[in-house]
Design an enzyme around this catalytic site. Structure first.
Site, PDB file in Angstrom:
ATOM      1  N   THR A  51      23.335 130.767 120.496  1.00  0.00           N
ATOM      2  CA  THR A  51      22.200 130.550 121.398  1.00  0.00           C
ATOM      3  C   THR A  51      20.893 130.458 120.625  1.00  0.00           C
ATOM      4  OG1 THR A  51      23.364 131.732 123.161  1.00  0.00           O
ATOM      5  CG2 THR A  51      20.987 131.492 123.413  1.00  0.00           C
ATOM      6  N   TYR A 142      32.558 137.641 114.665  1.00  0.00           N
ATOM      7  CA  TYR A 142      32.132 136.796 115.771  1.00  0.00           C
ATOM      8  C   TYR A 142      33.198 135.716 115.972  1.00  0.00           C
ATOM      9  CZ  TYR A 142      28.968 133.552 118.312  1.00  0.00           C
ATOM     10  OH  TYR A 142      28.387 132.699 119.223  1.00  0.00           O
ATOM     11  N   LYS A 172      32.748 140.319 118.585  1.00  0.00           N
ATOM     12  CA  LYS A 172      32.117 139.530 119.650  1.00  0.00           C
ATOM     13  C   LYS A 172      33.141 138.459 120.010  1.00  0.00           C
ATOM     14  CE  LYS A 172      28.100 136.611 120.732  1.00  0.00           C
ATOM     15  NZ  LYS A 172      28.772 135.411 121.260  1.00  0.00           N
ATOM     16  N   SER A 174      34.221 135.533 121.937  1.00  0.00           N
ATOM     17  CA  SER A 174      33.734 134.407 122.744  1.00  0.00           C
ATOM     18  C   SER A 174      34.834 133.378 122.916  1.00  0.00           C
ATOM     19  CB  SER A 174      32.496 133.790 122.094  1.00  0.00           C
ATOM     20  OG  SER A 174      31.436 134.709 122.086  1.00  0.00           O
ATOM     21  N   GLY A 198      32.128 137.435 125.310  1.00  0.00           N
ATOM     22  CA  GLY A 198      31.096 136.428 125.142  1.00  0.00           C
ATOM     23  C   GLY A 198      31.192 135.227 126.057  1.00  0.00           C
TER      24      GLY A 198
END
Length: 308
Positions: A51, A142, A172, A174, A198
């Site tokens: 983001t 991530y 995280k 996602s 996420g």
């Protein structure tokens, strides 16, 4: 490492404010922090991720943003997690050392996605080389295979990872593969690791499986409503929690059909918060005025259970 406060609840995946000519707009961060804390009740941030256009920023810009978030978040934010992933190992290591030097509460690393790791051992070797540069800082992987194309399952990755990366703290996550997430949480019976989901429109499903919290872009402007969903889930009032998730999904389903990405997120945040987030960096292009008008109208039309 010294005892630390557990990371749970909502984590805003921060936007990188930019000036009209495309430079990072550091003076806006102070207002941004106050908005998250006071208006959205969000006190954790994930800086320089997807983001935040982290991979479109220079190393120097990423350092400047990390420093500004640490400075402005002091005594206001609970956790500032800095994403230090890049396409090459030396840059990741440099960013990890910098994050440690400025006192970041955690670092996160995305899998490199041009020359990709093809198996668990290759990925862990890369992550270990980054984590070792910040030996006192909690480390998060991530996991975002829709963007990286690295589809190594997290369940597999976790086996033995603490022996190789002593600072490993969690993921995280996602991805929409809730089976993988569920197996991770099932294996984490002692609660040693943190799993932060996420995919904002599926958060309630992840919470039901045992996710600790969430990192996402919508928590920049729908943090207050999502916090109310978390409260309803904890009561437990599942029917109320469902209402919040369904309404978040209604908005996201609408804007995704219009074309929804980082540029559009910046536009929505500017509209909702009044803070100028500016344009995205090429190759991303500005959200259209038509999108902004339609997205605003849709968001304004939603009646939340708390009466908003």
């Amino acid at each position: 490492m010294a005892p630390r406060k557990k990371l749970n609840g909502l984590v805003a995946a921060t936007i990188t404010p930019m000036t009209p000519d495309g430079k990072i707009n550091l003076p806006v961060i102070r207002q941004y922090v106050d908005y998250l804390v006071n208006e959205q009740n969000v006190k954790n941030v994930f800086v320089n991720g997807t983001t935040g256009e982290g991979l479109s920023l220079s190393i120097q810009e990423r350092k400047q943003l990390a420093e500004e978030w640490m400075c402005q978040g002091k005594d206001k934010l609970d956790h500032v997690i800095i994403h230090v992933g890049a396409l090459n190992l030396p840059e990741c290591q440099e960013l990890a050392r910098h994050a440690a030097a400025i006192g970041a509460d955690g670092i996160a690393v995305i899998a490199p996605f041009f020359f990709k790791p093809t198996n668990k051992d290759e990925l862990v070797a890369f992550l270990q080389k980054v984590a070792s540069e910040a030996p006192e800082v909690p480390f998060y992987y991530y996991h975002i295979p829709p963007l990286t194309g690295v589809k190594i399952r997290v369940e597999e990755l976790l086996d033995g990872i603490k022996a190789q990366i002593p600072t490993f703290q969690g993921v995280k996550f996602s991805d929409t593969d809730l089976l993988d997430l569920a197996q991770c949480i099932h294996k984490n019976g002692t609660g040693e690791f943190e799993f932060l989901y996420g995919v904002d429109e599926q958060l309630l499903g992840a919470l039901a499986l045992g996710a600790n919290g969430a990192v996402g872009s919508t928590y920049n402007y729908l943090g207050r409503q999502t916090n109310l969903m978390l409260q309803a889930f904890a009561k437990p009032d599942f029917a109320l929690a469902q209402q919040y998730q369904f309404l978040t999904g209604e908005f996201l389903n609408y804007v995704i059909k219009l074309g929804f990405g980082v540029a559009q997120t910046k536009a929505v945040m500017t509209s909702v918060s009044g803070i100028p987030m500016g344009p995205p960096r090429l190759p991303l292009v500005d959200a259209s005025s038509e999108f902004i008008a339609k997205a605003k109208a849709k968001l304004d039309s939603i009646v939340w259970p708390n009466g908003d």
